[in-house]
Write an enzyme that holds these catalytic residues in place. Structure first.
Site, short mmCIF file in Angstrom:
data_model
loop_
_atom_site.label_atom_id
_atom_site.label_comp_id
_atom_site.label_asym_id
_atom_site.label_seq_id
_atom_site.Cartn_x
_atom_site.Cartn_y
_atom_site.Cartn_z
N HIS A 64 0.83 -1.21 0.00
CA HIS A 64 0.00 0.00 0.00
C HIS A 64 0.86 1.25 0.00
O HIS A 64 2.05 1.20 0.34
CB HIS A 64 -0.88 0.02 1.26
CG HIS A 64 -0.06 0.09 2.51
ND1 HIS A 64 0.46 -1.03 3.12
CD2 HIS A 64 0.37 1.14 3.24
CE1 HIS A 64 1.17 -0.67 4.19
NE2 HIS A 64 1.14 0.66 4.28
N HIS A 68 5.22 6.63 -1.51
CA HIS A 68 6.01 5.42 -1.78
C HIS A 68 5.22 4.18 -1.36
O HIS A 68 4.22 4.29 -0.64
CB HIS A 68 7.30 5.45 -0.95
CG HIS A 68 7.02 5.31 0.51
ND1 HIS A 68 6.60 6.37 1.27
CD2 HIS A 68 7.02 4.23 1.33
CE1 HIS A 68 6.38 5.95 2.51
NE2 HIS A 68 6.62 4.64 2.57
P1 2AM Z 1 4.97 3.05 5.24
O1 2AM Z 1 3.86 3.88 4.71
O2 2AM Z 1 6.30 3.64 4.91
O3 2AM Z 1 4.93 1.64 4.78
C1 2AM Z 1 1.40 1.47 9.48
O4 2AM Z 1 2.45 1.67 10.37
C2 2AM Z 1 1.67 2.11 8.16
O5 2AM Z 1 1.74 3.54 8.32
C3 2AM Z 1 2.99 1.69 7.53
O6 2AM Z 1 2.72 1.39 6.21
C4 2AM Z 1 3.90 2.88 7.74
O7 2AM Z 1 4.95 3.06 6.85
C5 2AM Z 1 2.93 4.03 7.72
N1 2AM Z 1 3.36 5.25 8.41
C6 2AM Z 1 3.43 6.46 7.82
N2 2AM Z 1 3.78 7.39 8.68
C7 2AM Z 1 3.98 6.81 9.86
C8 2AM Z 1 4.39 7.28 11.14
N3 2AM Z 1 4.65 8.57 11.38
N4 2AM Z 1 4.49 6.37 12.12
C9 2AM Z 1 4.25 5.07 11.89
N5 2AM Z 1 3.84 4.57 10.69
C10 2AM Z 1 3.72 5.44 9.69
#
Ligand code: 2AM
Length: 219
Positions: free
Chosen positions: A70, A150
């Site tokens: 995702h 991303h």
């Molecule tokens: P990602 O988008 O880089 O994969 C659940 O943790 C999802 O939220 C993950 O997919 C994670 O990384 C995303 N995410 C985005 N911002 C975040 C943040 N500040 N803290 C934790 N997870 C975050």
């Protein structure tokens, strides 16, 4: 009757549909395999904690992979994150919820921490992108909106997936600075560039289109 408060998800994002997800996992594996066997990569393994010329299995190295591929728009932690309620209430978010979107991937990258795909958002998709998404993780720098977009493909042991977007912004920062990358040749039909500190980016020969659904993850 609206007696119950709306539930805010762990995060909002575009979720890749099954068929395109299978294809993307294959593309990712192929990229990691080819890069791991690529001579210039093998010669620069120190940032990965290995001796140069060692054979590093990147599929194992990035052993933690997301359950559902995702592209996160807004991490909410069920409403605990500031601004998540406001985000959930936005007209664009309500209107876009459960709708189909085609995302475009332009590059694949690895760092000693993460493997990911760069997403290029359209104007319409940017309406779902939080205004402070880049500032949230890199407050000192200025980026075009959507730069952090991303898909996490894998993370190294002990690395949180939030790191992937931070690593992508690091690439973009180096691109903005100019001249900080070296063309290392071709793999997977595209140009592969080496930046610094174990950062590699493959420009895709053709953008990859992904069918996705904009939704929330509540698990
Ligand atoms: P990602 O988008 O880089 O994969 C659940 O943790 C999802 O939220 C993950 O997919 C994670 O990384 C995303 N995410 C985005 N911002 C975040 C943040 N500040 N803290 C934790 N997870 C975050």
């Amino acid at each position: 009757p609206a007696l119950e408060k709306e539930i805010i998800p762990l995060y909002f994002g575009w979720f890749v549909t099954k068929r395109d997800e299978d294809a993307l996992r294959k593309t990712s594996q192929d990229f990691l395999e080819q890069l791991g066997n690529f001579k210039p990569f093998k010669k620069r393994l120190q940032a990965y904690g290995y001796e140069d010329k060692h054979k590093l299995d990147l599929l194992k190295y990035f052993g933690k992979t997301p359950n559902i591929l995702h592209c996160t728009t807004k991490y909410c932690d069920y409403g605990k994150v500031t601004g998540s309620e406001e985000y959930a209430q936005q007209e664009a978010v309500k209107k876009g919820y459960s709708k189909a979107y085609t995302l475009h991937l332009t590059a694949l990258f690895v760092t000693p921490r993460t493997a990911g795909a760069r997403v290029e958002l359209t104007e319409e998709q940017l309406s779902l992108w939080p205004l402070d998404a880049e500032k949230e993780v890199m407050p000192k720098d200025a980026f075009p909106r959507g730069s952090r977009a991303h898909i996490t493909l894998g993370t190294a042991t002990e690395v949180q997936d939030v790191q992937t977007g931070i690593d992508l912004l690091e690439f973009i920062k180096l691109q903005q600075a100019g001249g900080e990358r070296e063309d290392m040749g071709e793999i997977c039909g595209g140009r592969i560039h080496y930046y610094e500190n174990g950062m590699w980016m493959l420009t895709l020969p053709r953008k990859i289109e992904l069918k996705t659904i904009f939704s929330g993850y509540y698990g």
